[in-house]
Design a protein around this motif. Structure first.
Motif, PDB file in Angstrom:
ATOM      1  N   GLY A 162      71.895  67.026  -5.944  1.00 59.33           N
ATOM      2  CA  GLY A 162      70.680  66.421  -5.449  1.00 59.33           C
ATOM      3  C   GLY A 162      70.059  65.539  -6.304  1.00 59.33           C
ATOM      4  N   VAL A 163      70.315  64.854  -7.105  1.00 60.39           N
ATOM      5  CA  VAL A 163      69.624  63.692  -8.003  1.00 60.39           C
ATOM      6  C   VAL A 163      69.398  62.198  -7.484  1.00 60.39           C
ATOM      7  CG1 VAL A 163      70.858  65.001 -10.211  1.00 60.39           C
ATOM      8  CG2 VAL A 163      71.705  62.938  -9.358  1.00 60.39           C
ATOM      9  N   SER A 164      68.584  61.887  -7.888  1.00 60.23           N
ATOM     10  CA  SER A 164      68.124  60.550  -7.376  1.00 60.23           C
ATOM     11  C   SER A 164      68.938  59.492  -8.275  1.00 60.23           C
ATOM     12  CB  SER A 164      66.643  60.338  -7.503  1.00 60.23           C
ATOM     13  OG  SER A 164      66.305  60.390  -8.935  1.00 60.23           O
ATOM     14  N   THR A 256      77.979  69.703  -5.758  1.00 54.62           N
ATOM     15  CA  THR A 256      77.590  70.095  -6.968  1.00 54.62           C
ATOM     16  C   THR A 256      78.709  69.271  -8.100  1.00 54.62           C
ATOM     17  OG1 THR A 256      76.508  72.105  -6.319  1.00 54.62           O
ATOM     18  CG2 THR A 256      77.072  71.859  -8.716  1.00 54.62           C
ATOM     19  N   LEU A 257      78.319  68.527  -8.839  1.00 51.85           N
ATOM     20  CA  LEU A 257      79.189  67.574  -9.847  1.00 51.85           C
ATOM     21  C   LEU A 257      79.007  68.374 -11.024  1.00 51.85           C
ATOM     22  CD1 LEU A 257      78.162  64.064  -8.840  1.00 51.85           C
ATOM     23  CD2 LEU A 257      80.184  65.448  -7.878  1.00 51.85           C
ATOM     24  N   GLN A 258      80.147  69.149 -11.519  1.00 46.62           N
ATOM     25  CA  GLN A 258      79.860  70.069 -12.660  1.00 46.62           C
ATOM     26  C   GLN A 258      80.167  69.184 -13.962  1.00 46.62           C
ATOM     27  OE1 GLN A 258      83.069  72.896 -11.912  1.00 46.62           O
ATOM     28  NE2 GLN A 258      81.902  74.180 -10.695  1.00 46.62           N
ATOM     29  N   ALA A 259      79.608  69.752 -15.023  1.00 44.90           N
ATOM     30  CA  ALA A 259      79.733  69.159 -16.385  1.00 44.90           C
ATOM     31  C   ALA A 259      81.394  68.881 -16.638  1.00 44.90           C
ATOM     32  CB  ALA A 259      79.236  69.848 -17.307  1.00 44.90           C
ATOM     33  N   GLY A 260      81.878  67.639 -17.108  1.00 47.06           N
ATOM     34  CA  GLY A 260      83.276  67.387 -17.054  1.00 47.06           C
ATOM     35  C   GLY A 260      83.743  66.500 -15.895  1.00 47.06           C
TER      36      GLY A 260
END
Length: 302
Positions: A162-164, A256-260
């Motif tokens: 949910g980032v802008s 949800t986009l995970q690290a990596g």
């Protein structure tokens, strides 16, 4: 900073480069003085990246005696893809440069034509990413239209949801080069692009990951590709239809986009299917993908 994965003494390990692009330093050696640098692979480094890890590397970069014992010549080691085994499929943007959309539509209006009011997203299976210098299999008898696609690869450094658009850059660890190798006959036959993009060996990546702070404006990078020395693609990331930050924001609204996470941001015009008549890859061909501030990703067709 520039991060590589290399095979040294039969084992994969991380190398870090500072100002000199020809020299890198073995992270396991540096970790003897800074235990917080004891990462086993690039996925663990990205997941564990923090201000303290960065500060430890910056401090060591100023210590000539320490660096001397960890130094290797990049050209003299066997490089692997920077992320050899991605944790998830690569997320790809399709038809993200207008001129590529035009050439794709000329190749097959049924498969690539029509209006595209929204960004096209698809995924690419990667069991093992192909390194610079490694061969890409041609799959004789299965693939009759092998193609190249030089793309800017984005590697996320922390989980995001949910980032802008304005926040998205804060989640980027760094950038690499991806050659989105494509079997056009499989891509168009199956309508969904997954199979034609996902055969083993179809994701060359590298030669390294350059951290976001060194890249600066990711929407102002020259991007090009040659085949056997002939310039085929020559563009700039400013011509993307969907920006890097726009894609991260859009995807993160429901995922949800995970690290990596690795995002391949689309290819400019000049691919083989866009030529008249189409010119596809054959065994022995050499493809060099270049992106400003990152370097060259070089592969041959086997």
């Amino acid at each position: 900073m520039r991060f590589y994965t290399a095979e040294i003494n039969g084992k994969e390990e991380i190398l870090v480069g500072f100002d000199d692009k020809k020299v890198a330093y073995r992270l396991p050696v540096l970790a003897k003085l800074a235990p917080q640098l004891a990462f086993t692979d690039m996925n663990s480094l990205i997941a564990g990246w923090s201000a303290s890890v960065r500060e430890a590397l910056v401090a060591l970069a100023a210590n000539a005696d320490v660096l001397r014992g960890a130094a290797v010549q990049v050209a003299e080691v066997k490089l692997c893809a920077p992320i050899v085994h991605p944790r998830q499929d690569v997320i790809c943007l399709g038809i993200n440069y207008a001129a590529h959309g035009v050439e794709a539509g000329h190749f097959s209006s049924e498969d690539f034509g029509g209006e595209r009011p929204y960004t096209i997203y698809f995924s690419k299976r990667v069991n093992r990413a192909t390194a610079t210098g490694e061969a890409v299999p041609s799959y004789e008898g299965l693939v009759d239209s092998l193609d190249y696609e030089c793309e800017l690869g984005v590697v996320l450094g922390k989980d995001c949801k949910g980032v802008s658009v304005s926040e998205a850059r804060e989640y980027i660890f760094g950038y690499t080069i991806i050659n989105d190798i494509s079997a056009r006959n499989l891509q168009t036959r199956h309508k969904q692009w997954y199979l034609g993009k996902s055969l083993d060996g179809f994701t060359p990546m590298g030669p390294c990951i350059v951290t976001a702070d060194e890249i600066g404006d990711e929407q102002a990078l020259d991007i090009s590709c040659t085949v056997n020395g002939q310039l085929r693609q020559n563009s700039n990331t400013s011509r993307m239809l969907q920006t890097v930050c726009g894609a991260i924001s859009e995807l993160s609204q429901g995922i949800t986009l995970q690290a990596g996470t690795i995002i391949a941001t689309g290819t400019p015009a000049g691919v083989g299917m866009g030529m008249k008549p189409p010119v596809f890859l054959n065994p022995g061909d050499e493809i060099v993908c270049h992106i400003e501030k990152i370097g060259d990703l070089v592969n041959t067709i086997a």
